[in-house]
Write an enzyme that holds these catalytic residues in place. Structure first.
Site, PDB file in Angstrom:
ATOM      1  N   ALA A 152       6.401  -4.328  -4.279  1.00 26.59           N
ATOM      2  CA  ALA A 152       5.539  -3.217  -4.696  1.00 26.59           C
ATOM      3  C   ALA A 152       5.705  -2.087  -3.688  1.00 26.59           C
ATOM      4  O   ALA A 152       6.390  -2.244  -2.675  1.00 26.59           O
ATOM      5  CB  ALA A 152       4.085  -3.695  -4.748  1.00 26.59           C
ATOM      6  N   TRP A 153       5.034  -0.952  -3.953  1.00 26.19           N
ATOM      7  CA  TRP A 153       5.280   0.216  -3.117  1.00 26.19           C
ATOM      8  C   TRP A 153       4.282   0.391  -1.981  1.00 26.19           C
ATOM      9  O   TRP A 153       4.421   1.315  -1.177  1.00 26.19           O
ATOM     10  CB  TRP A 153       5.304   1.498  -3.949  1.00 26.19           C
ATOM     11  N   ASN A 154       3.264  -0.436  -1.881  1.00 31.17           N
ATOM     12  CA  ASN A 154       2.226  -0.125  -0.886  1.00 31.17           C
ATOM     13  C   ASN A 154       2.570  -0.581   0.536  1.00 31.17           C
ATOM     14  O   ASN A 154       2.116   0.021   1.495  1.00 31.17           O
ATOM     15  CB  ASN A 154       0.863  -0.673  -1.331  1.00 31.17           C
ATOM     16  N   PRO A 178      13.434  -3.320  -3.515  1.00 32.61           N
ATOM     17  CA  PRO A 178      12.178  -2.632  -3.231  1.00 32.61           C
ATOM     18  C   PRO A 178      11.671  -1.922  -4.483  1.00 32.61           C
ATOM     19  O   PRO A 178      12.412  -1.746  -5.455  1.00 32.61           O
ATOM     20  CB  PRO A 178      12.557  -1.597  -2.175  1.00 32.61           C
ATOM     21  N   VAL A 231      -0.087  -7.531 -12.443  1.00 30.68           N
ATOM     22  CA  VAL A 231      -0.154  -8.680 -13.343  1.00 30.68           C
ATOM     23  C   VAL A 231       0.780  -8.503 -14.562  1.00 30.68           C
ATOM     24  O   VAL A 231       1.507  -9.446 -14.914  1.00 30.68           O
ATOM     25  CB  VAL A 231      -1.617  -8.958 -13.775  1.00 30.68           C
ATOM     26  N   GLU A 251       2.723 -12.651  -6.214  1.00 27.51           N
ATOM     27  CA  GLU A 251       1.644 -11.978  -5.477  1.00 27.51           C
ATOM     28  C   GLU A 251       1.233 -10.781  -6.317  1.00 27.51           C
ATOM     29  O   GLU A 251       1.914  -9.755  -6.329  1.00 27.51           O
ATOM     30  CB  GLU A 251       2.154 -11.518  -4.105  1.00 27.51           C
ATOM     31  N   CYS A 285      -3.729  -4.594  -2.516  1.00 27.62           N
ATOM     32  CA  CYS A 285      -3.963  -5.582  -3.571  1.00 27.62           C
ATOM     33  C   CYS A 285      -5.263  -6.347  -3.390  1.00 27.62           C
ATOM     34  O   CYS A 285      -5.972  -6.628  -4.348  1.00 27.62           O
ATOM     35  CB  CYS A 285      -2.806  -6.569  -3.577  1.00 27.62           C
ATOM     36  N   GLU A 382      -8.186  -3.167 -12.229  1.00 21.27           N
ATOM     37  CA  GLU A 382      -7.664  -2.792 -10.920  1.00 21.27           C
ATOM     38  C   GLU A 382      -7.296  -1.317 -10.953  1.00 21.27           C
ATOM     39  O   GLU A 382      -6.520  -0.887 -11.811  1.00 21.27           O
ATOM     40  CB  GLU A 382      -6.421  -3.625 -10.582  1.00 21.27           C
ATOM     41  N   GLY A 455      -2.092 -14.717  -8.962  1.00 22.95           N
ATOM     42  CA  GLY A 455      -0.830 -15.204  -8.424  1.00 22.95           C
ATOM     43  C   GLY A 455      -0.629 -16.691  -8.394  1.00 22.95           C
ATOM     44  O   GLY A 455      -1.512 -17.486  -8.719  1.00 22.95           O
TER      45      GLY A 455
END
Ligand SMILES: NC(=O)c1ccc[n+]([C@@H]2O[C@H](COP(=O)([O-])OP(=O)(O)OC[C@H]3O[C@@H](n4cnc5c(N)ncnc54)[C@H](O)[C@@H]3O)[C@@H](O)[C@H]2O)c1
Ligand SMILES: C[N+](C)(C)CCCC=O
Length: 485
Positions: A152-154, A178, A231, A251, A285, A382, A455
């Site tokens: 993910a990008w965070n 990535p 998700v 995750e 997350c 979310e 997850g």
């Protein structure tokens, strides 16, 4: 910047930078200004073939090395990451927009911790001896083979290391893709690992959107897939991996509850709510975005929270004083804005924030809604941005039922001075990671991961070894073997 944001090439394959400009261009945008700071190209089918072939070719010899040798390389890489923390943090800030105040202590540092921890574990990976009368058996802990990591990008550096370190410690090869939103940091992780002595082909980075991830996941030569993402993406990746009966770690997202009882230390509880909602501009997350506050202290909590939020320093992420940065992208900012509009439309009380900042880049104010009810969209979905929903509660039984009434189960937290209640509540949470009088700690020694839709599997800690290795059982007969005929 101490080095340019434009990488030498888009991909890192078989120990070297590789380019193929026929792949779809991906522009890397600095979230604080909207400026293009680099361009990379999505992997073409030829690049995907090249990376899978070379990673598979390298894996067996790596798995055959003593664990001490594998571990030494990972620990050397950890030291190098720490030594280069400033440059890596500056790059992380440019990739994600997160303030340097955060990245300089959280991202490369967390990646280095993973490399050091799993480097230390590499030599300890053993099977066991099982006596069966005169006969016996033993188990061998073996690598899975070729692992694919999708990020993910965070937390681009952290995710690249949280997946790469245990994979390599166990003797696997890793291909990491990535997020297309933050493609830069993982390339530096690959560079460092190779400078630290990792043989070519074992840690590779290829760029691309979902199609590239999909091509990697569905390739029969891939043995394991670890995804950090939403998700909906998890469902697709899990299904594609199931087709090949591959090992998976998922995750995924969350909508975690944070319970604040009236006996809690109010200042600590406000700190927990801030850390669990506004760190990384809320793009975490495990955030505790449903903040359930005991009715009697609700207004006191909201007053103190608003005062504390006025102290947030919003601005240039590279200014060390800045404590709150932009959203990662214009699209993510718009998604969050649409949730803020929904919160207002559905009748939640906007306590503070709610607006975009009048400056370049993708800045939103830290936003707090009160009088939120369980059925409101902002309490169910979310948001992945700086939006806190405050809900009231009367009793422990009631709040536990409401806290668990979600399809997600990533994290949960409780603030109380009653230790018995704290442990009872933690035991009752349907979540993979729980916090008592704290929020969002993620040390490498502790397993991290989700329950329910959030997850499958765990990252970090000794448990991650289970997800990057498998046991082979070997039976040994000491005497003659009888057969019925
Ligand atoms: N549980 C955790 O540890 C954790 C950590 C960080 C983020 N997240 C979650 O990630 C989400 C935000 O990140 P995001 O927007 O990058 O998530 P996303 O699901 O949109 O994308 C995640 C990654 O999956 C790739 N991808 C998309 N479709 C794919 C497909 N069909 N096959 C293979 N790969 C595919 C993307 O290119 C990206 O690299 C949030 O839901 C957040 O909660 C979870
Ligand atoms: C270390 N944090 C901040 C808990 C982030 C974990 C990964 C989730 O986004």
């Amino acid at each position: 910047m101490n080095y340019p944001t434009q990488p030498k090439a888009s991909h890192f394959i078989n120990g070297a930078y590789v380019e193929d400009t026929s792949g779809t261009p991906i522009k890397v945008i600095y979230p604080a200004t909207g400026a293009v700071i680099a361009t990379v190209h999505a992997a073409t089918p030829a690049i995907v073939e090249q990376v899978i072939t070379s990673a598979r070719a390298a894996q067996r010899a790596w798995a055959a090395l003593p664990g001490t040798e594998r571990g030494r390389i990972l620990r050397r890489a950890a030291d190098m990451m720490r030594a280069r923390n400033h440059d890596l943090s500056v790059l992380e800030t440019h990739d994600t927009g997160k303030p340097y105040q955060e990245t300089s202590v959280a991202d490369a540092a967390s990646g280095a911790d993973a490399l050091e921890y799993f480097g230390g574990l590499a030599a300890t990976l053993t099977g066991e001896h099982i006596q069966l009368g005169e006969d016996w058996a033993y188990t061998r802990r073996e690598a899975l083979g070729l692992c694919v990591g999708i990020g993910a990008w965070n937390y681009p550096t952290q995710i690249a290391c949280w997946k790469g370190a245990p994979a390599l410690a166990c003797g696997n090869a890793m291909i990491f893709k990535p997020s297309e939103t933050t493609p830069l940091c993982a390339l530096k992780v690959a560079e460092i690992l190779h400078e630290a002595g990792l043989p070519a082909g074992l840690y590779n980075v290829v760029q691309g959107m979902g199609e590239v991830g999909g091509a990697l996941v569905s390739d029969p030569r891939v043995d394991k897939v670890s995804l950090t993402g939403s998700v909906p993406t998890g469902r697709k990746v899990y299904a594609a991996a199931a087709e090949g009966i591959k090992h998976v770690t998922m995750e995924l997202g969350g909508k975690s509850p944070l319970l604040i009882f009236d006996d809690a230390d109010l200042e600590n509880a406000v700190s927990g709510a801030i850390l669990g909602n506004f760190y990384s501009s809320g793009q975490v997350c495990s955030n505790g975005t449903r903040v359930f506050v005991h009715k009697g202290i609700k207004e006191a909590f909201l007053t103190r929270l608003s005062e504390r939020l006025e102290q947030a320093v919003i601005g240039d992420p590279m200014d060390p004083a800045t404590s709150f940065g932009p959203m990662v992208s214009e699209r993510q900012m718009e998604i969050v804005q649409s949730y803020i509009t929904k919160g207002i439309e559905e009748g939640a009380r906007l306590v503070t924030g709610g607006a975009r900042l009048d400056r370049g880049g993708f800045f939103l104010q830290p936003t707090v809604f009160a009088d939120v009810t369980d059925d409101m969209t902002i309490a169910r979905e979310e948001i992945f941005g700086p939006v806190m929903a405050v809900l009231d509660f009367d009793s422990e039984d009631e709040v536990m039922a409401r806290a668990n009434a979600t399809e997600f189960g990533l994290a949960a937290g409780v603030f109380t001075s009653d230790l018995t209640r704290a442990h009872r509540v933690a035991a009752g949470f349907e979540a993979g990671t729980c916090f008592i009088n704290s929020y969002n700690d993620a040390p490498v020694e502790v397993p991290f991961g989700g329950a329910k839709l959030s997850g499958v599997g765990r990252e970090n800690a000794k448990q991650a070894i289970e997800h990057y290795s498998q046991l082979k059982s070997v039976y040994v007969r000491m005497g003659d073997l009888e057969a019925p005929f």
